[in-house]
Motif scaffolding. Structure first.
Motif, PDB file in Angstrom:
ATOM      1  N   PRO A   1     -71.216 -24.099 -14.889  1.00 33.56           N
ATOM      2  CA  PRO A   1     -72.408 -23.335 -14.475  1.00 33.56           C
ATOM      3  C   PRO A   1     -72.230 -22.665 -13.118  1.00 33.56           C
ATOM      4  O   PRO A   1     -72.632 -21.513 -12.940  1.00 33.56           O
ATOM      5  CB  PRO A   1     -73.513 -24.410 -14.404  1.00 33.56           C
ATOM      6  CG  PRO A   1     -73.045 -25.513 -15.263  1.00 33.56           C
ATOM      7  CD  PRO A   1     -71.548 -25.505 -15.192  1.00 33.56           C
ATOM      8  N   LEU A   2     -71.579 -23.354 -12.179  1.00 33.04           N
ATOM      9  CA  LEU A   2     -71.425 -22.760 -10.843  1.00 33.04           C
ATOM     10  C   LEU A   2     -70.500 -21.547 -10.879  1.00 33.04           C
ATOM     11  O   LEU A   2     -70.777 -20.529 -10.230  1.00 33.04           O
ATOM     12  CB  LEU A   2     -70.907 -23.794  -9.841  1.00 33.04           C
ATOM     13  CG  LEU A   2     -71.890 -24.913  -9.487  1.00 33.04           C
ATOM     14  CD1 LEU A   2     -71.332 -25.821  -8.415  1.00 33.04           C
ATOM     15  CD2 LEU A   2     -73.231 -24.354  -9.035  1.00 33.04           C
TER      16      LEU A   2
ATOM     17  N   LEU B   1     -79.096 -29.898 -22.666  1.00 33.40           N
ATOM     18  CA  LEU B   1     -79.619 -29.000 -21.624  1.00 33.40           C
ATOM     19  C   LEU B   1     -78.474 -28.434 -20.786  1.00 33.40           C
ATOM     20  O   LEU B   1     -78.456 -27.238 -20.469  1.00 33.40           O
ATOM     21  CB  LEU B   1     -80.594 -29.753 -20.722  1.00 33.40           C
ATOM     22  CG  LEU B   1     -82.068 -29.602 -21.054  1.00 33.40           C
ATOM     23  CD1 LEU B   1     -82.911 -30.444 -20.114  1.00 33.40           C
ATOM     24  CD2 LEU B   1     -82.506 -28.143 -20.945  1.00 33.40           C
ATOM     25  N   ASN B   2     -77.517 -29.311 -20.449  1.00 37.62           N
ATOM     26  CA  ASN B   2     -76.322 -28.851 -19.717  1.00 37.62           C
ATOM     27  C   ASN B   2     -75.592 -27.784 -20.510  1.00 37.62           C
ATOM     28  O   ASN B   2     -75.172 -26.754 -19.961  1.00 37.62           O
ATOM     29  CB  ASN B   2     -75.361 -30.014 -19.454  1.00 37.62           C
ATOM     30  CG  ASN B   2     -75.741 -30.825 -18.245  1.00 37.62           C
ATOM     31  OD1 ASN B   2     -75.571 -32.034 -18.208  1.00 37.62           O
ATOM     32  ND2 ASN B   2     -76.283 -30.179 -17.228  1.00 37.62           N
TER      33      ASN B   2
ATOM     34  N   GLU C   1     -68.826 -29.668 -17.360  1.00 37.80           N
ATOM     35  CA  GLU C   1     -69.972 -29.089 -18.077  1.00 37.80           C
ATOM     36  C   GLU C   1     -71.209 -28.987 -17.192  1.00 37.80           C
ATOM     37  O   GLU C   1     -71.967 -28.024 -17.292  1.00 37.80           O
ATOM     38  CB  GLU C   1     -70.256 -29.988 -19.290  1.00 37.80           C
ATOM     39  CG  GLU C   1     -71.144 -29.340 -20.313  1.00 37.80           C
ATOM     40  CD  GLU C   1     -71.406 -30.302 -21.450  1.00 37.80           C
ATOM     41  OE1 GLU C   1     -70.441 -30.846 -22.007  1.00 37.80           O
ATOM     42  OE2 GLU C   1     -72.583 -30.526 -21.760  1.00 37.80           O
ATOM     43  N   ALA C   2     -71.398 -29.984 -16.333  1.00 37.67           N
ATOM     44  CA  ALA C   2     -72.631 -30.023 -15.545  1.00 37.67           C
ATOM     45  C   ALA C   2     -72.513 -29.250 -14.229  1.00 37.67           C
ATOM     46  O   ALA C   2     -73.516 -28.743 -13.724  1.00 37.67           O
ATOM     47  CB  ALA C   2     -73.014 -31.477 -15.258  1.00 37.67           C
ATOM     48  N   PHE C   3     -71.302 -29.187 -13.668  1.00 37.96           N
ATOM     49  CA  PHE C   3     -71.165 -28.568 -12.334  1.00 37.96           C
ATOM     50  C   PHE C   3     -70.302 -27.308 -12.345  1.00 37.96           C
ATOM     51  O   PHE C   3     -70.769 -26.218 -12.055  1.00 37.96           O
ATOM     52  CB  PHE C   3     -70.561 -29.564 -11.330  1.00 37.96           C
ATOM     53  CG  PHE C   3     -71.465 -30.709 -11.017  1.00 37.96           C
ATOM     54  CD1 PHE C   3     -72.559 -30.549 -10.181  1.00 37.96           C
ATOM     55  CD2 PHE C   3     -71.238 -31.951 -11.567  1.00 37.96           C
ATOM     56  CE1 PHE C   3     -73.404 -31.602  -9.890  1.00 37.96           C
ATOM     57  CE2 PHE C   3     -72.080 -33.013 -11.281  1.00 37.96           C
ATOM     58  CZ  PHE C   3     -73.160 -32.848 -10.442  1.00 37.96           C
TER      59      PHE C   3
ATOM     60  N   VAL D   1     -77.443 -24.520 -20.384  1.00 41.23           N
ATOM     61  CA  VAL D   1     -77.237 -23.857 -19.085  1.00 41.23           C
ATOM     62  C   VAL D   1     -75.888 -23.132 -19.084  1.00 41.23           C
ATOM     63  O   VAL D   1     -75.787 -21.977 -18.641  1.00 41.23           O
ATOM     64  CB  VAL D   1     -77.317 -24.884 -17.926  1.00 41.23           C
ATOM     65  CG1 VAL D   1     -76.821 -24.267 -16.623  1.00 41.23           C
ATOM     66  CG2 VAL D   1     -78.737 -25.367 -17.750  1.00 41.23           C
TER      67      VAL D   1
ATOM     68  N   ALA E   1     -77.466 -33.750 -22.152  1.00 40.71           N
ATOM     69  CA  ALA E   1     -76.186 -33.084 -22.436  1.00 40.71           C
ATOM     70  C   ALA E   1     -76.444 -31.725 -23.091  1.00 40.71           C
ATOM     71  O   ALA E   1     -75.772 -30.733 -22.773  1.00 40.71           O
ATOM     72  CB  ALA E   1     -75.333 -33.952 -23.340  1.00 40.71           C
TER      73      ALA E   1
ATOM     74  N   VAL F   1     -67.762 -34.417 -18.096  1.00 43.98           N
ATOM     75  CA  VAL F   1     -69.166 -34.152 -17.779  1.00 43.98           C
ATOM     76  C   VAL F   1     -69.260 -33.280 -16.526  1.00 43.98           C
ATOM     77  O   VAL F   1     -70.089 -32.372 -16.450  1.00 43.98           O
ATOM     78  CB  VAL F   1     -69.907 -35.503 -17.572  1.00 43.98           C
ATOM     79  CG1 VAL F   1     -71.330 -35.255 -17.093  1.00 43.98           C
ATOM     80  CG2 VAL F   1     -69.908 -36.304 -18.849  1.00 43.98           C
ATOM     81  N   ALA F   2     -68.379 -33.558 -15.550  1.00 46.35           N
ATOM     82  CA  ALA F   2     -68.406 -32.778 -14.296  1.00 46.35           C
ATOM     83  C   ALA F   2     -68.184 -31.298 -14.578  1.00 46.35           C
ATOM     84  O   ALA F   2     -68.847 -30.439 -13.997  1.00 46.35           O
ATOM     85  CB  ALA F   2     -67.338 -33.303 -13.343  1.00 46.35           C
TER      86      ALA F   2
ATOM     87  N   ARG G   1     -75.552 -34.952 -29.508  1.00 45.04           N
ATOM     88  CA  ARG G   1     -75.536 -35.094 -28.049  1.00 45.04           C
ATOM     89  C   ARG G   1     -76.909 -35.492 -27.517  1.00 45.04           C
ATOM     90  O   ARG G   1     -77.935 -35.239 -28.162  1.00 45.04           O
ATOM     91  CB  ARG G   1     -75.098 -33.763 -27.413  1.00 45.04           C
ATOM     92  CG  ARG G   1     -73.627 -33.457 -27.600  1.00 45.04           C
ATOM     93  CD  ARG G   1     -73.342 -31.977 -27.401  1.00 45.04           C
ATOM     94  NE  ARG G   1     -73.726 -31.518 -26.075  1.00 45.04           N
ATOM     95  CZ  ARG G   1     -72.905 -31.468 -25.023  1.00 45.04           C
ATOM     96  NH1 ARG G   1     -71.653 -31.842 -25.154  1.00 45.04           N
ATOM     97  NH2 ARG G   1     -73.325 -31.027 -23.869  1.00 45.04           N
TER      98      ARG G   1
END
Lengths: 161, 212
Positions: free
Chosen positions: B11-12, B71-72, B6-8, B75, B69, B3-4, B65
């Motif tokens: 995108p960063l 939305l992540n 995909e979420a952080f 992004v 998830a 998850v980290a 999902r």
């Protein structure tokens, strides 16, 4: 965790869009712009007062430096206005004007206008004949224009505003 | 993929490429938005990544999902598209004949890669070579030709290009830091693309089955 990730990505995305729209030229402009968007931007009043003192003594270069120190983020319309006015007064001449200084004044006054989109900025300063960015812009543009009025001998009797 | 990631991280990484891809340092700092043609190239690249299995959109967005998830995942997809457009923006010269040639070259190269239907590893390798070559041509060769002072490399290139009008090749000169930032951006982009959730290959499926 996913929600935090979304919030961070959205904030970073907004920051990137802001950067591309505003095109800041220094770190000070970036931080200044960001704090201004949060309503937390303040100029350095001491440097501003110092700049004003130099401005009134016709020490225009020193005045501009002090104004730049007061507003490093280029976010204060009043300070930008005074910088533009300093360029105007320094560039003004009885027989001819300094086009380079007038052009830089125009850039500064455009910044002031962009920071005051509703046009409410009026400087209550008895020392100034031009009180709003619009008036100053008109004067600078007229100074940069080359036309038949440049040949008018009576223009030598005009006074600096 | 965690998850980290995909979420952080993804995108960063992709948003950083988006930011740095348009950065040019000359007399002043310029942030160049992606030209329309790079959006076409970015769309082609996404198509290639999906076809090769380097990117599995179903692992980012699907009915199975949760909304957060998905939305992540959205992004990540949008950031990858924007990063691709900016990577192509960075790889393409700013003006003149080189801009036209690079655009056509990249377009044909992407069409060729798509038609070749290569696998994930080959596609990533091809991507690294493409951006590596573009970097060398733009930030070393073209920069040397455009350098008003000129060094040994410029003299060698001038001998090689004898008879050609350099006016069609020369570009605006940038501060050397632009090249270093471009190198970092290309590396970050290739790393980011290689971290995208890919389609599981048969050997992975077999390994997963043997574990279960």
């Amino acid at each position: 965790m996913r929600t935090v990730g979304l919030a961070i990505a959205a904030s970073y995305g907004a920051f990137i869009v802001w950067m591309y729209v505003r095109q800041p030229q220094s770190v000070a402009e970036v931080t200044g712009g960001l704090t201004a968007s949060l309503g937390a931007y303040h100029i350095d009043q001491r440097s501003f007062d110092e700049g004003l003192r130099y401005f009134r003594n016709d020490q225009f270069t020193a005045a501009r430096l002090a104004f730049d120190r007061a507003d490093p983020g280029h976010q204060d319309a009043r300070t930008r206005f005074y910088i533009a006015y300093a360029f105007y007064r320094e560039g003004w001449g009885r027989l001819y004007h300094d086009d380079m200084l007038f052009a830089r004044g125009l850039e500064a006054v455009d910044e002031a206008i962009a920071l005051d989109p509703r046009g409410i900025l009026v400087i209550e300063d008895p020392d100034l004949a031009l009180r709003s960015p619009g008036e100053l812009k008109g004067e600078l543009e007229a100074g940069l224009r080359s036309d038949a009025s440049d040949l008018n001998p009576f223009s030598a009797f005009q006074r600096r505003k | 993929m965690s998850v980290a990631f995909e979420a952080f991280y993804l995108p960063l990484i992709m948003l950083t490429v988006t930011l740095l891809g348009g950065l040019r340092v000359a007399g002043r700092v310029i942030l160049m938005p992606p030209p329309l043609f790079t959006l076409v190239l970015a769309m082609l690249l996404l198509g290639i990544l999906v076809r090769s299995g380097a990117l599995a959109p179903e692992r980012l967005m699907s009915a199975a999902r949760s909304p957060a998830a998905n939305l992540n995942g959205l992004v990540v997809l949008i950031a990858t598209f924007l990063a691709s457009a900016q990577a192509f923006n960075l790889a393409t010269p700013e003006s003149g004949l080189p801009r036209l040639l690079f655009s056509v070259f990249l377009f044909i190269l992407l069409l060729n890669t798509m038609a070749a239907s290569s696998d994930r590893i080959r596609t990533l390798r091809s991507l690294a070579v493409t951006f590596g070559s573009a970097f060398v041509l733009k930030f070393i060769v073209l920069a040397a030709i455009s350098d008003p002072v000129g060094g040994r490399l410029k003299r060698i290139l001038l001998v090689m290009l004898e008879g050609l009008t350099l006016g069609t090749l020369t570009q605006d000169t940038f501060h050397p830091i632009t090249g270093y930032l471009a190198f970092f951006t290309f590396v970050l982009f290739v790393v980011g693309v290689s971290l995208l959730p890919g389609r599981a290959v048969p050997s992975d499926v077999l390994r997963l089955r043997s574990h279960s």
